[in-house]
Design an enzyme around this catalytic site. Structure first.
Site, mmCIF file in Angstrom:
data_model
loop_
_atom_site.group_PDB
_atom_site.id
_atom_site.type_symbol
_atom_site.label_atom_id
_atom_site.label_comp_id
_atom_site.label_asym_id
_atom_site.label_seq_id
_atom_site.Cartn_x
_atom_site.Cartn_y
_atom_site.Cartn_z
ATOM 1 N N TYR A 28 -129.688 -28.766 42.831
ATOM 2 C CA TYR A 28 -130.683 -29.793 43.154
ATOM 3 C C TYR A 28 -130.862 -29.894 44.655
ATOM 4 O O TYR A 28 -129.882 -29.877 45.410
ATOM 5 C CB TYR A 28 -130.231 -31.150 42.629
ATOM 6 C CG TYR A 28 -130.361 -31.312 41.140
ATOM 7 C CD1 TYR A 28 -131.605 -31.293 40.522
ATOM 8 C CD2 TYR A 28 -129.224 -31.507 40.355
ATOM 9 C CE1 TYR A 28 -131.712 -31.470 39.145
ATOM 10 C CE2 TYR A 28 -129.323 -31.688 38.976
ATOM 11 C CZ TYR A 28 -130.576 -31.669 38.381
ATOM 12 O OH TYR A 28 -130.679 -31.836 37.033
ATOM 13 N N ARG A 46 -107.443 -61.573 51.248
ATOM 14 C CA ARG A 46 -108.124 -61.294 49.987
ATOM 15 C C ARG A 46 -107.732 -62.441 49.056
ATOM 16 O O ARG A 46 -108.251 -63.530 49.196
ATOM 17 C CB ARG A 46 -107.703 -59.905 49.477
ATOM 18 C CG ARG A 46 -108.642 -59.314 48.468
ATOM 19 C CD ARG A 46 -108.262 -57.901 48.089
ATOM 20 N NE ARG A 46 -106.897 -57.771 47.553
ATOM 21 C CZ ARG A 46 -106.406 -56.663 47.029
ATOM 22 N NH1 ARG A 46 -107.137 -55.562 46.976
ATOM 23 N NH2 ARG A 46 -105.182 -56.618 46.559
ATOM 24 N N MET A 87 -124.649 -33.802 37.396
ATOM 25 C CA MET A 87 -123.991 -34.779 36.518
ATOM 26 C C MET A 87 -122.903 -34.138 35.671
ATOM 27 O O MET A 87 -121.810 -34.680 35.510
ATOM 28 C CB MET A 87 -125.032 -35.443 35.607
ATOM 29 C CG MET A 87 -124.456 -36.560 34.766
ATOM 30 S SD MET A 87 -125.652 -37.270 33.638
ATOM 31 C CE MET A 87 -126.762 -38.078 34.765
ATOM 32 N N LYS A 128 -102.429 -51.237 36.244
ATOM 33 C CA LYS A 128 -103.819 -51.679 36.104
ATOM 34 C C LYS A 128 -104.773 -50.480 36.050
ATOM 35 O O LYS A 128 -104.373 -49.353 36.383
ATOM 36 C CB LYS A 128 -104.175 -52.585 37.288
ATOM 37 C CG LYS A 128 -104.041 -51.897 38.630
ATOM 38 C CD LYS A 128 -103.996 -52.874 39.790
ATOM 39 C CE LYS A 128 -103.869 -52.130 41.101
ATOM 40 N NZ LYS A 128 -103.668 -53.023 42.237
#
Ligand SMILES: *Cc1c(COP(=O)(O)O)cnc(C)c1O
Length: 362
Positions: free
Chosen positions: A256, A134, A304, A36
């Site tokens: 930043y 779940r 980023m 998956k």
């Protein structure tokens, strides 16, 4: 020429070797690969054929969108879909010979109705919840099912399936509790093969193996026994080149928010990998990049598209423009990176970005 992006090398031979190692750990059992999330971010269309070649004939995917491209390249394999298939998908499911994993009584009844309507027998896998809470039938659901055996007419139960919550912690009493809960269900339910262990479960011992095991993580090199050295072969290597090097003096800040401040004369290097590539922002001021085994700490916030690292301690020839730093690999195990990022290896792999130059080693 300096590459303008990170280079992600995926060792397919290691994936095949990991499959064979798991087959040795669970002798005589069916090894169904969990493939998956695009084979945990490594690329399903490249990984599936290699697993098939190694002997894998059964795959688990999460949903229909993953199942159809897998069917296109694996015409013979058995493909089970962990969730999201509905009786309304019948035509696509049967045309592509997909096996739904049914998580609750409503789904069981809907598939039974669809099968009876068409006067065929539908192969299904039924999910039993043994404590994870779940997906799956809990004790009350199982009791109801036992009261209504007709809910199973028209269905061929390929497997009863359950899933371990703590298989990476061998000492956790949850493992034995789930095994006991499963054994209680099986005494009462109609006989069918059983699928229980994920990667960690395979290493809990033979009593967890039953008929089929469903490894994912271990195939892709993650450690199924986190308390011990990793028995699996590493699969992923991520490198990136230095784009720029700058001198810093005490008091200078970087990035930043100016969250990093130099305490000494030193050097900072910038690499073209950022959080948009899966280099988690939580690695800001915590992660490391290896240059020939010399670790350079992340200096300031991950941006980023870029990350800045303190290469003051790295020998000169290894920290020039164009020199490659290793973000994941022999010197930077996925688990180590995950720990620094405050997450698990699974999330590191499934977050690997799409901008890397991907190199598949056969
Ligand atoms: C993802 C998944 C697996 C594979 O688990 P790993 O820990 O990656 O080996 C097995 N079974 C189910 C139901 C899953 O969701």
């Amino acid at each position: 020429m300096t590459p303008e992006t990170g280079i992600l090398t995926i060792d397919l031979a290691a994936v095949a070797a990991n499959y064979r190692l798991l087959a040795e750990k669970a002798p005589g059992k069916q090894i169904a690969a969990s493939i998956k999330a695009d084979a945990y971010g490594l690329g399903m269309t490249r990984v599936a054929p290699v697993l098939a070649e190694a002997g894998c004939g059964f795959f688990y995917v999460a949903n229909m969108a993953e199942a159809l491209p897998l069917r296109a390249i694996q015409p013979e394999a058995k493909i089970a879909v962990l969730h999201g298939l509905e009786a309304g998908d019948w035509d696509t499911v049967s045309r592509n010979r997909l096996i739904p994993v049914l998580p609750h009584l409503g789904a069981i009844r809907a598939w039974r109705d669809a099968a009876l309507e068409r006067q065929v027998t539908a192969p299904v896998i039924i999910f039993l919840d043994t404590g994870m809470n779940r997906l799956g039938l809990g004790p009350d659901d199982v009791a109801q099912l036992l009261d209504h055996p007709e809910w199973l007419t028209g269905l061929k139960i390929e497997f009863w399936l359950s899933h371990l919550a703590c298989s990476d912690e061998p000492e956790n009493p949850m493992n034995a509790a789930q095994l006991a809960a499963l054994t209680q269900y099986l005494i009462k339910l109609p006989a069918a093969p059983l699928s229980f262990a994920n990667s960690g479960g395979i290493f809990l011992g033979a009593q967890y193996h039953f008929d089929q095991v469903r490894p994912g993580a271990a195939l892709y090199g993650l450690n199924p026994t986190p308390d011990q050295p990793n028995p699996m072969r590493p699969v992923v290597r991520l490198e990136a080149p230095i784009l720029q090097v700058r001198d810093v003096v005490p008091g200078m800040t970087a990035g930043y928010g100016a969250t990093w401040r130099s305490k000494r004369l030193g050097k900072l290097a910038v690499l073209p990998v950022g959080y948009a590539d899966g280099l988690m922002r939580s690695l800001s001021n915590r992660g490391h990049v290896s240059f020939g085994g010399h670790l350079a700490p992340v200096a300031g916030r991950v941006s980023m598209d870029l990350v800045t690292v303190d290469v003051t301690g790295v020998p000169e020839p290894l920290r020039q423009i164009g020199a490659m730093g290793e973000l994941i690999g022999a010197a930077r195990e996925v688990e180590t990176v995950a720990r620094e990022a405050g997450t698990i290896g699974y999330e590191i792999l499934t977050s690997l970005g799409s901008r890397y130059k991907r190199v598949y080693k056969e």
